[in-house]
Motif scaffolding. Structure first.
Motif, PDB file in Angstrom:
ATOM      1  N   GLU A 175      -2.857   0.209  -5.783  1.00  0.00           N
ATOM      2  CA  GLU A 175      -3.031   1.644  -5.926  1.00  0.00           C
ATOM      3  C   GLU A 175      -4.518   2.003  -5.935  1.00  0.00           C
ATOM      4  O   GLU A 175      -5.035   2.629  -6.857  1.00  0.00           O
ATOM      5  CB  GLU A 175      -2.334   2.138  -7.194  1.00  0.00           C
ATOM      6  N   LYS A 202      -6.730   1.746   0.164  1.00  0.00           N
ATOM      7  CA  LYS A 202      -5.492   1.140   0.671  1.00  0.00           C
ATOM      8  C   LYS A 202      -5.717  -0.244   1.303  1.00  0.00           C
ATOM      9  O   LYS A 202      -6.104  -1.177   0.624  1.00  0.00           O
ATOM     10  CB  LYS A 202      -4.802   2.097   1.669  1.00  0.00           C
ATOM     11  N   GLU A 203      -5.475  -0.361   2.609  1.00  0.00           N
ATOM     12  CA  GLU A 203      -5.547  -1.679   3.243  1.00  0.00           C
ATOM     13  C   GLU A 203      -6.961  -2.251   3.228  1.00  0.00           C
ATOM     14  O   GLU A 203      -7.150  -3.470   3.209  1.00  0.00           O
ATOM     15  CB  GLU A 203      -4.985  -1.628   4.678  1.00  0.00           C
ATOM     16  N   SER A 229      -0.648   9.320   7.720  1.00  0.00           N
ATOM     17  CA  SER A 229      -0.069   9.744   6.449  1.00  0.00           C
ATOM     18  C   SER A 229       1.418  10.030   6.597  1.00  0.00           C
ATOM     19  O   SER A 229       1.874  10.486   7.643  1.00  0.00           O
ATOM     20  CB  SER A 229      -0.781  11.012   5.947  1.00  0.00           C
ATOM     21  N   CYS A 266       0.890  -2.556   8.461  1.00  0.00           N
ATOM     22  CA  CYS A 266       1.353  -3.476   7.421  1.00  0.00           C
ATOM     23  C   CYS A 266       1.750  -4.829   8.011  1.00  0.00           C
ATOM     24  O   CYS A 266       1.432  -5.889   7.449  1.00  0.00           O
ATOM     25  CB  CYS A 266       2.528  -2.872   6.660  1.00  0.00           C
ATOM     26  N   ASN A 325      -3.092   5.377   5.195  1.00  0.00           N
ATOM     27  CA  ASN A 325      -4.039   4.279   5.333  1.00  0.00           C
ATOM     28  C   ASN A 325      -5.351   4.664   4.630  1.00  0.00           C
ATOM     29  O   ASN A 325      -5.477   5.762   4.074  1.00  0.00           O
ATOM     30  CB  ASN A 325      -4.258   3.915   6.803  1.00  0.00           C
ATOM     31  N   GLY A 326      -6.322   3.775   4.669  1.00  0.00           N
ATOM     32  CA  GLY A 326      -7.530   3.951   3.872  1.00  0.00           C
ATOM     33  C   GLY A 326      -8.384   5.139   4.219  1.00  0.00           C
ATOM     34  O   GLY A 326      -9.022   5.732   3.338  1.00  0.00           O
ATOM     35  N   LYS A 356      -7.712   3.731  -3.602  1.00  0.00           N
ATOM     36  CA  LYS A 356      -7.825   4.817  -2.625  1.00  0.00           C
ATOM     37  C   LYS A 356      -8.058   4.318  -1.204  1.00  0.00           C
ATOM     38  O   LYS A 356      -7.675   4.991  -0.246  1.00  0.00           O
ATOM     39  CB  LYS A 356      -8.943   5.771  -3.046  1.00  0.00           C
ATOM     40  N   ILE A 407       0.858  -1.185   0.000  1.00  0.00           N
ATOM     41  CA  ILE A 407       0.000   0.000   0.000  1.00  0.00           C
ATOM     42  C   ILE A 407       0.895   1.235   0.000  1.00  0.00           C
ATOM     43  O   ILE A 407       2.096   1.141   0.251  1.00  0.00           O
ATOM     44  CB  ILE A 407      -0.977   0.030   1.198  1.00  0.00           C
TER      45      ILE A 407
END
Length: 293
Positions: free
Chosen positions: A273, A277-278, A18, A51, A12-13, A275, A8
């Motif tokens: 990729e 993410k996880e 960030s 992660c 995060n999502g 938006k 990722i």
């Protein structure tokens, strides 16, 4: 069977964590840089913890990790003030079996006809390399760029890109090149990578929008002796053509997986990729449970 590790990028999502905290350039002072950097550093390790929990093997560090570090107004002595924090972070990083990569923005253009743009691009890449070096990241910590613009003459633009890399051979330590959705397709970029002796990062979504004839075995050959091949996967989002979606369509993954499997590679890394993410990766993994890969 091919082993796949997922990655990722940057946040995060929900965006609460960030590595791209920044501020306006007009407010550039060391105090503002330091404040944003400490926040990015703190969130970086929280993201690495995420992660580790979610068995995510690759994380792309945000280019604003140290805001404006490649800008002409960023003072040289500021790097020295940040170095001890990066050295401390490099020791902590050893606890995480996670590959760290970077991907500067579209303003890094090594084939521009303007010398100032080339100079700025090289300075930006020096910053990215310095961050990864300071964090103790090995050569697997690649820096990904696109070829750039066409500028009315495709062949001369490709030549400029290659010449500027050959003039700055230090770039080959970490640099990789990726196909884009409009200008340079996978076949063209693969040929460039082969001629330069650098790895090619295959972007499946860009390949769909800007197709060419290519076999992934050729792509993976550019990675021999240079680490686990890295790829990008996204699905179409709403809005303009080329926008990434929140999640990954299962069919997109399966189409890419078939290409991978046909190449006989043993291991690849796929950067998700999307938006979310996880959360996008979690949803994809669930959708694949009934599928025999």
């Amino acid at each position: 069977m091919t082993e796949i590790g997922f990655g990722i990028f940057c946040t995060n999502g929900d965006g609460k964590l960030s590595t791209n905290h920044t501020f306006r350039l007009k407010n550039l002072t060391f105090d503002r840089v330091f404040e944003a950097f400490l926040k990015n550093l703190s969130d970086f390790f929280k993201l690495l913890d995420l992660c580790k929990r979610e068995k995510i093997e690759v994380f792309r560090l945000g280019s604003n990790f140290i805001p404006y570090a490649s800008h002409r107004d960023f003072k040289e002595e500021w790097f020295g003030k940040l170095e001890s924090y990066l050295k401390e972070a490099s020791e902590r990083l050893k606890e995480y079996p996670i590959r760290i990569t970077m991907h500067p923005g579209q303003f890094v253009i090594l084939n521009s006809p303007k010398s100032e743009v080339i100079e700025n691009s090289l300075r930006e890449l020096e910053y990215h390399f310095w961050v990864l070096d300071s964090l103790g990241v090995g050569d697997e910590g690649i820096v990904i760029i696109h070829v750039g613009g066409v500028y009315g003459d495709r062949e001369r633009s490709i030549d400029r890109f290659m010449v500027n890399i050959e003039k700055n051979k230090w770039l080959k330590i970490r640099l990789t090149v990726e196909n884009d959705e409009k200008l340079f397709n996978a076949r063209e970029v693969l040929n460039i990578a082969k001629n330069l002796g650098i790895p090619f990062v295959f972007d499946f979504f860009h390949h769909r929008l800007n197709p060419s004839e290519i076999e992934l075995k050729e792509v993976f050959n550019t990675w021999i002796g240079k680490g686990v091949p890295k790829m990008h996967l996204s699905s179409a989002g709403e809005g303009r053509i080329g926008s990434h979606g929140d999640y990954i369509n299962t069919e997109d993954f399966l189409e890419l997986y078939k290409m991978i499997k046909d190449s006989d590679v043993t291991r690849v890394h796929i950067m998700i990729e999307a938006k979310k993410k996880e959360k996008a990766l979690e949803k994809l993994r669930k959708s694949l449970l009934p599928v025999k890969l």
